[in-house]
Scaffold this motif. Structure first.
Motif, PDB file in Angstrom:
ATOM      1  N   LEU A   1       1.560   9.319  -5.960  1.00  0.00           N
ATOM      2  CA  LEU A   1       1.490  10.727  -5.586  1.00  0.00           C
ATOM      3  C   LEU A   1       2.756  11.488  -5.966  1.00  0.00           C
ATOM      4  CD1 LEU A   1      -0.331  10.617  -2.124  1.00  0.00           C
ATOM      5  CD2 LEU A   1      -1.281  11.017  -4.396  1.00  0.00           C
ATOM      6  N   ARG A   2       3.855  10.792  -6.156  1.00  0.00           N
ATOM      7  CA  ARG A   2       5.082  11.434  -6.640  1.00  0.00           C
ATOM      8  C   ARG A   2       5.098  11.551  -8.165  1.00  0.00           C
ATOM      9  NH1 ARG A   2       8.334   7.709  -3.609  1.00  0.00           N
ATOM     10  NH2 ARG A   2       9.002   8.563  -1.610  1.00  0.00           N
TER      11      ARG A   2
ATOM     12  N   GLN B   1       4.606  13.783   3.436  1.00  0.00           N
ATOM     13  CA  GLN B   1       3.309  13.178   3.719  1.00  0.00           C
ATOM     14  C   GLN B   1       2.484  14.080   4.633  1.00  0.00           C
ATOM     15  OE1 GLN B   1       2.439  10.140   6.796  1.00  0.00           O
ATOM     16  NE2 GLN B   1       2.451   8.685   5.077  1.00  0.00           N
ATOM     17  N   HIS B   2       3.124  14.657   5.646  1.00  0.00           N
ATOM     18  CA  HIS B   2       2.396  15.547   6.558  1.00  0.00           C
ATOM     19  C   HIS B   2       1.890  16.787   5.822  1.00  0.00           C
ATOM     20  CE1 HIS B   2       1.221  17.551  10.249  1.00  0.00           C
ATOM     21  NE2 HIS B   2       1.927  18.611   9.876  1.00  0.00           N
ATOM     22  N   LYS B   3       2.728  17.349   4.985  1.00  0.00           N
ATOM     23  CA  LYS B   3       2.335  18.543   4.233  1.00  0.00           C
ATOM     24  C   LYS B   3       1.157  18.244   3.309  1.00  0.00           C
ATOM     25  CE  LYS B   3       4.205  22.038   1.069  1.00  0.00           C
ATOM     26  NZ  LYS B   3       5.397  22.469   0.298  1.00  0.00           N
ATOM     27  N   GLU B   4       1.152  17.055   2.717  1.00  0.00           N
ATOM     28  CA  GLU B   4       0.099  16.655   1.768  1.00  0.00           C
ATOM     29  C   GLU B   4      -0.881  15.692   2.436  1.00  0.00           C
ATOM     30  OE1 GLU B   4      -0.232  17.846  -1.191  1.00  0.00           O
ATOM     31  OE2 GLU B   4       1.649  18.961  -1.371  1.00  0.00           O
ATOM     32  N   TYR B   5      -1.175  15.937   3.699  1.00  0.00           N
ATOM     33  CA  TYR B   5      -1.980  15.012   4.497  1.00  0.00           C
ATOM     34  C   TYR B   5      -3.307  14.670   3.824  1.00  0.00           C
ATOM     35  CZ  TYR B   5      -4.225  12.925   8.619  1.00  0.00           C
ATOM     36  OH  TYR B   5      -4.854  12.076   9.480  1.00  0.00           O
ATOM     37  N   LYS B   6      -4.022  15.654   3.316  1.00  0.00           N
ATOM     38  CA  LYS B   6      -5.334  15.407   2.712  1.00  0.00           C
ATOM     39  C   LYS B   6      -5.228  14.551   1.456  1.00  0.00           C
ATOM     40  CE  LYS B   6      -7.924  19.394   4.451  1.00  0.00           C
ATOM     41  NZ  LYS B   6      -8.715  20.600   4.093  1.00  0.00           N
ATOM     42  N   ARG B   7      -4.192  14.814   0.639  1.00  0.00           N
ATOM     43  CA  ARG B   7      -3.999  14.008  -0.573  1.00  0.00           C
ATOM     44  C   ARG B   7      -3.705  12.555  -0.209  1.00  0.00           C
ATOM     45  NH1 ARG B   7       0.609  15.609  -3.916  1.00  0.00           N
ATOM     46  NH2 ARG B   7      -0.260  14.222  -5.479  1.00  0.00           N
TER      47      ARG B   7
ATOM     48  N   LYS C   1      -1.569   6.833 -13.727  1.00  0.00           N
ATOM     49  CA  LYS C   1      -2.812   6.324 -13.148  1.00  0.00           C
ATOM     50  C   LYS C   1      -3.076   4.904 -13.621  1.00  0.00           C
ATOM     51  CE  LYS C   1      -6.766   6.721 -10.892  1.00  0.00           C
ATOM     52  NZ  LYS C   1      -6.824   6.825  -9.414  1.00  0.00           N
ATOM     53  N   SER C   2      -2.794   4.645 -14.892  1.00  0.00           N
ATOM     54  CA  SER C   2      -2.988   3.296 -15.429  1.00  0.00           C
ATOM     55  C   SER C   2      -2.082   2.292 -14.720  1.00  0.00           C
ATOM     56  CB  SER C   2      -2.709   3.284 -16.936  1.00  0.00           C
ATOM     57  OG  SER C   2      -2.792   1.973 -17.453  1.00  0.00           O
ATOM     58  N   GLU C   3      -0.811   2.657 -14.507  1.00  0.00           N
ATOM     59  CA  GLU C   3       0.116   1.770 -13.805  1.00  0.00           C
ATOM     60  C   GLU C   3      -0.317   1.571 -12.350  1.00  0.00           C
ATOM     61  OE1 GLU C   3       4.298   2.693 -16.166  1.00  0.00           O
ATOM     62  OE2 GLU C   3       3.577   4.111 -14.650  1.00  0.00           O
ATOM     63  N   TYR C   4      -0.836   2.625 -11.747  1.00  0.00           N
ATOM     64  CA  TYR C   4      -1.327   2.537 -10.373  1.00  0.00           C
ATOM     65  C   TYR C   4      -2.497   1.557 -10.284  1.00  0.00           C
ATOM     66  CZ  TYR C   4      -3.331   4.149  -5.912  1.00  0.00           C
ATOM     67  OH  TYR C   4      -3.840   4.223  -4.634  1.00  0.00           O
ATOM     68  N   ASN C   5      -3.420   1.657 -11.243  1.00  0.00           N
ATOM     69  CA  ASN C   5      -4.562   0.733 -11.252  1.00  0.00           C
ATOM     70  C   ASN C   5      -4.111  -0.706 -11.484  1.00  0.00           C
ATOM     71  OD1 ASN C   5      -6.507   2.698 -10.734  1.00  0.00           O
ATOM     72  ND2 ASN C   5      -6.789   3.174 -12.898  1.00  0.00           N
TER      73      ASN C   5
ATOM     74  N   MET D   1       0.833  -1.206   0.000  1.00  0.00           N
ATOM     75  CA  MET D   1       0.000   0.000   0.000  1.00  0.00           C
ATOM     76  C   MET D   1       0.865   1.253   0.000  1.00  0.00           C
ATOM     77  SD  MET D   1      -2.741   1.180   2.881  1.00  0.00           S
ATOM     78  CE  MET D   1      -3.631   2.713   2.768  1.00  0.00           C
ATOM     79  N   GLU D   2       1.785   1.333   0.950  1.00  0.00           N
ATOM     80  CA  GLU D   2       2.644   2.517   1.063  1.00  0.00           C
ATOM     81  C   GLU D   2       3.454   2.720  -0.206  1.00  0.00           C
ATOM     82  OE1 GLU D   2       4.210   5.863   3.142  1.00  0.00           O
ATOM     83  OE2 GLU D   2       2.453   4.594   3.429  1.00  0.00           O
ATOM     84  N   SER D   3       4.001   1.637  -0.745  1.00  0.00           N
ATOM     85  CA  SER D   3       4.822   1.733  -1.948  1.00  0.00           C
ATOM     86  C   SER D   3       4.020   2.262  -3.131  1.00  0.00           C
ATOM     87  CB  SER D   3       5.405   0.357  -2.281  1.00  0.00           C
ATOM     88  OG  SER D   3       6.082   0.380  -3.507  1.00  0.00           O
ATOM     89  N   ALA D   4       2.843   1.695  -3.369  1.00  0.00           N
ATOM     90  CA  ALA D   4       2.031   2.098  -4.517  1.00  0.00           C
ATOM     91  C   ALA D   4       1.542   3.535  -4.388  1.00  0.00           C
ATOM     92  CB  ALA D   4       0.847   1.150  -4.678  1.00  0.00           C
TER      93      ALA D   4
END
Length: 496
Positions: free
Chosen positions: A116-117, A182-188, A122-126, A108-111
């Motif tokens: 987000l980076r 991650q903290h800065k982009e918490y909502k994302r 998006k296709s590769e993520y799916n 999960m964390e890796s994907a």
């Protein structure tokens, strides 16, 4: 999920401590039950940076026997691991039967981080989400127990913990740039974690726990884990029903329909062999530079000529850029894991070629016919193999599969020659003769294998090998053509 999560109320510390001790003792006693029942367990702990994942795992393992568990922290992926498929390091980490693996963050964390980076589309993520669902379902269907926990804390709680860590000299190293990002982009991240959990809740459900109450999170995780083990021990090892996805399959002829008369004369053979080996040598350099992985799979009848065929392929390759993996009967530590594990651990890195002399298809041939797995196991394996090979081609690998084919009379002549020639006698065994007696049963199994697993991206090729020289040339032509196509497609992607 995370947005609407409600914090737990504070509980009495003494009562929590007593409950934790009781559950830790229970988990210790369950280790023997797991070993007796042959049940492997995976505990995946995901969550926010500074949510307490490491501390939670420390409490989970504090009272159990260290000989029968392993803790893996794969979130920091070495550069060398980036040259393998997405799930490679997680598949390598799965435990043997009777043992437990604790994962400090995982797929999960890796994907999510890579998406987000903008390191993957998006296709590769799916594709990765689909692969995770397939991975978890395959493990569940082969008897693995899996507990997935997400430790949740809100943004203010995270800020306080990161600040405390950063201000203490002995812990400042634990706060990374990724944690601050991650903290800065918490909502994302919260939105992405939610989406990932919703889409990967199929085989094994997610358990969201309150990371702001550390002892409560420990108690709740122990409850979930011990309850899961109790249920599994009582119910017995789970074996899933065959799951069938409609892969686009190419039509294959029956072995009995294949004309085995093609042959080649000596002069043409030498000329073609030199030309094809030269071209393959050139292509090996190109795929190395372009980091295209290549997987060549050899199956076929005993004495069909697999070894000689492989030698003509490897003759023109740089020895630093390929491996030949002969596949024998699984060793005990291999047999005690999912049947694909020993192949996941032998995959080539990008730009390299791996040649498997016998493959994962043993599951639907020798293991099926010799009773080394259940009918449910080998019927389920068709789809699991197709999923595995799709993961490989999604990664960018060229996957080619060869069935080296001869008739029974040719096999008998070669067996006899081996038996009567001292320097060849090591090639013939009693098992070869026993397998020959089961030719009709093997032919049925091979036909089913070809029909069910010849996909567009990982096709089978039947190689007529009554004439070994013809078979070598045909195989080399197929490999050269496939590598040329892969190099062309790689260039087109760069130019888009």
């Amino acid at each position: 999920m995370l947005k609407d999560f409600e914090k737990k109320k504070k509980e009495d510390k003494d009562a929590l401590g007593a409950q934790i001790k009781e559950l830790q003792a229970k988990l210790l006693s369950q280790q023997q039950l797991l070993r007796d029942a042959g049940l492997p367990v995976i505990v995946l702990i995901e969550g926010w940076a500074a949510a307490g994942k490491g501390s939670l795992i420390k409490e989970l393992i504090s009272e159990i026997d260290p000989r029968f568990y392993n803790v893996v922290s794969p979130v920091v992926i070495r550069e060398s691991e980036e040259r393998f498929p997405f799930l490679n390091q997680y598949y390598k980490a799965i435990p043997e039967t009777g043992k437990v693996t604790f994962l400090d963050s995982g797929w999960m964390e890796s994907a999510v981080q890579k998406f987000l980076r903008h390191e993957i589309t998006k296709s590769e993520y799916n594709h990765r989400i689909r692969q995770v669902n397939e991975f978890e379902r395959q493990l569940k269907n082969s008897g693995y127990l899996m507990l997935k926990v997400f430790l949740h804390i809100d943004k203010d709680e995270q800020f306080g913990r990161l600040r405390a860590l950063a201000e203490a000299p002995e812990t400042e190293w634990r706060v990374t740039r990724d944690d601050l990002w991650q903290h800065k982009e918490y909502k994302r991240f919260r939105s992405a974690y939610d989406e990932f959990m919703v889409k990967t809740n199929e085989a094994e459900r997610w358990n969201i726990l309150d990371g702001s109450r550390k002892k409560t999170a420990v108690r709740d995780t122990l409850r979930l884990l011990t309850k899961m083990i109790d249920h599994a021990v009582e119910a017995g090892k789970f074996t899933g029903e065959p799951y069938e996805e409609k892969f686009p399959l190419k039509k294959m002829p029956l072995l009995s329909e294949v004309d085995l008369s093609p042959a080649i004369d000596e002069d043409e053979y030498r000329k073609e062999l030199k030309k094809l080996q030269t071209r393959l040598s050139e292509l090996h350099n190109i795929i190395y530079r372009k980091k295209i992985p290549v997987i060549l799979c050899y199956e076929g009848w005993d004495a069909a000529g697999k070894g000689g065929n492989i030698r003509r392929v490897t003759y023109s390759l740089d020895p630093r850029g390929f491996d030949v993996r002969p596949t024998a009967s699984p060793l005990p530590h291999e047999k005690n894991r999912h049947f694909l594990w020993r192949f996941w651990t032998r995959l080539p890195k990008t730009g390299h070629i791996c040649i498997f002399d016998r493959t994962w298809y043993g599951r639907v041939m020798v293991e099926r016919l010799e009773g080394f797995c259940s009918e449910n196991d080998w019927k389920r394996a068709y789809n699991e193999i197709n999923e595995f090979e799709r993961m490989l081609t999604d990664w960018g690998a060229v996957v080619l599969k060869f069935w080296i084919h001869i008739d029974q009379n040719t096999q008998l002549a070669r067996f006899t020659d081996r038996q009567n020639t001292p320097e060849k006698q090591w090639k013939i065994t009693d098992e070869d003769w026993r397998n020959r007696e089961k030719w009709p049963q093997y032919e049925v199994a091979v036909n089913e294998m070809l029909q069910n697993t010849c996909t567009k991206n990982a096709p089978w090729y039947i190689i007529e090998s009554n004439d070994k020289k013809y078979a070598r040339i045909k195989t080399l032509k197929i490999i050269v053509k496939a590598l040329e196509k892969a190099c062309d497609e790689h260039f087109k992607r760069i130019m888009e």
